[in-house]
Design an enzyme around this catalytic site. Sequence first.
Site, short mmCIF file in Angstrom:
data_model
loop_
_atom_site.label_atom_id
_atom_site.label_comp_id
_atom_site.label_asym_id
_atom_site.label_seq_id
_atom_site.Cartn_x
_atom_site.Cartn_y
_atom_site.Cartn_z
N ARG A 58 24.66 -12.95 -19.01
CA ARG A 58 25.20 -11.56 -18.80
C ARG A 58 24.24 -10.63 -18.87
NH1 ARG A 58 30.23 -10.94 -22.41
NH2 ARG A 58 31.24 -12.26 -20.81
N ARG A 127 28.24 -4.12 -27.62
CA ARG A 127 28.33 -4.59 -26.22
C ARG A 127 27.95 -3.63 -25.23
NH1 ARG A 127 31.43 -9.56 -25.37
NH2 ARG A 127 31.48 -10.83 -27.47
N LYS A 195 33.01 -8.61 -31.89
CA LYS A 195 32.52 -7.62 -31.03
C LYS A 195 33.09 -6.17 -31.15
CE LYS A 195 35.96 -9.53 -28.01
NZ LYS A 195 36.30 -10.27 -26.51
N LYS A 197 33.21 -2.54 -28.73
CA LYS A 197 33.26 -2.23 -27.42
C LYS A 197 33.26 -0.74 -27.35
CE LYS A 197 34.75 -6.32 -25.43
NZ LYS A 197 35.79 -7.07 -24.44
N CYS A 417 39.86 -12.23 -14.43
CA CYS A 417 38.83 -12.90 -15.13
C CYS A 417 38.07 -13.91 -14.54
CB CYS A 417 38.99 -12.84 -16.50
SG CYS A 417 40.18 -14.20 -16.83
N CYS A 423 35.15 -21.17 -18.03
CA CYS A 423 35.62 -20.61 -19.23
C CYS A 423 36.06 -21.51 -19.96
CB CYS A 423 36.38 -19.23 -19.11
SG CYS A 423 36.92 -18.27 -20.64
N CYS A 462 43.70 -16.39 -19.94
CA CYS A 462 43.99 -16.47 -21.61
C CYS A 462 44.26 -15.03 -22.17
CB CYS A 462 43.07 -17.36 -22.19
SG CYS A 462 41.61 -16.19 -22.84
N CYS A 466 40.25 -10.45 -20.53
CA CYS A 466 39.21 -9.89 -20.15
C CYS A 466 39.50 -8.80 -19.07
CB CYS A 466 38.01 -10.83 -19.75
SG CYS A 466 37.56 -11.66 -21.32
#
Length: 569
Positions: A58, A127, A195, A197, A417, A423, A462, A466
Amino acid sequence: GYLRGTIAAGLEDESTGALAPMDTKLTKFHGIYQQDDRDVREERRAAGLEPAYSFMVRVRVPGGVSSAAQWLAVDELASLYGEHKFKLTTRQAFQLHGVLKRQLRPTIQGINRALMDTIAACGDVNRNVMCNPHPVSSRIHADVQRFAERLSAHLTPRTTAYHEIWLDKRPVAGGVDSVVADVEPLYGPTYLPRKFKVAIAIPPHNDVDCLAHCVGLVAIAAADGSLAGFNVAVGGGMGMTHGNRATYPRLGDVLCFCATENAVRVVETIMLIQRDRGDRVNRKHARLKYTFEDMGRDAFVAELCERSGLGAAALQPPRAFEFTSNSDRLGWSDAGEGRAAFGVYVENGRVRGALRDALRRIAQLNKCDFRLTANQNVYLGNVARADVAELDALLKQFGVPPAAAPMSGLRANSMACVALPTCALALAEAQRYLPTLVEQLERVVDDAGLREQPIVVRMSGCPNSCSRPSIAEIGMIGRAPNVYNLYLGGDGRGQRLAKLFRADCSESDLLDTLRPLIHQYSRERTADERFGDWVVRAGIVSANRNGADFWENTGDLRAKKRQPILIGE
């Protein structure tokens, strides 16, 4: 070891296509996920072979703005190492999939030569910093873009491990500033609990869904059109776990306004509060949204004032703003100061085939920049008026949507996503299935006379979500292969959560459920009323702005009203 582990040694091990399990946790901080092709997992297991390992890489793009040269660099790396395609993510980053272990170093080095990086694109750190990529107001957008880049640089980890492992210890222009001593002045040796954001919106456009992130900054203009500062929202996040009522998506609370010169300090302090107070035992409870809920608004604001050193006077009451849409502006639009922009629809962010060829050809002309959106599309930005005709002819020649033909408002606002097959968390399909469902739903909206009506439709494989389906007008979250929970009621502006309407839907269930609702919406809607607003007004689902209420009062409210009341129960 400040993100070193045994990654360097693992890259030299030719006996396997994988890295050691502990190292795969560390490579996330370097922007790299180890994956395998789940489509062939059982076949390879039966043949006695290890999984078909590869890596997702990424690339951070603060604010989503990349040059034509950088676009071409990513495109070339996709040809060399990335399955001849690449992905635009829901957080304004590039993703290369299918990179083999032996190709990781040359891939990262190619990214570095283009003055980009992958560090902190994943992992328990800050991120990619997002912001509105369309310069509809050139002056304030330029200020916000510069701020996004400055904030991203300030919150970037300082470990030298990234340069040692991937760049042979040779920093180049555009790299991390501090690479002499191995110290993390912000993160410390243990980094963050989860994480972190940050997203920045420029009203009235909320195409980054700024309230859906740990910190959402709403740009506020001064009287002269320059950037005065930001409203600061804290505690957003979309992930949850099916059946676990202690987890839920949440929209951030707008706490205060701060001047531009104080904004980096404010965001840094919020991150440090999360570093020190976030849950390091239960990862399902480790995001900032739960820290904020546990502390309470008043206690959080008090600590923010004290630790930032700014005091309450610098954190003023929030200023008025209005969001009108979280959609992209596809096609040609004015970008101010004699410039134009063209919004290219990229189906689920997948740059491949003829579309990839067209965008490569346009990049080679070097007459625009490439601005990645949070809806997985791309703006061809900063186009001189004199160049519009030439680019428009190329777009039509290659059939680039929507230049070639208009598309439905539903398709233009659809997003998914990656999910299967790479994934590891995916429970169901997303980007490979949503186009089929959209095509079927387009027949429904056509029959209902709603071809041009924007309806935000999002699918995630899931509950990590995302693609942010929990704030879509129509959201679908995978539960099992070919099974989804259906959520309704996001407002099309990113300021209201959707509610669970029906659980465990098959494809036919989705269509059978949505078809009558779309037709009823067509008949009953008021002027300019969004589908998500109508399902709330019509009493089909309840309005949901508080994340903790996500699990309450779910389902079709009409059915509950029809249930008989039994005397004595």
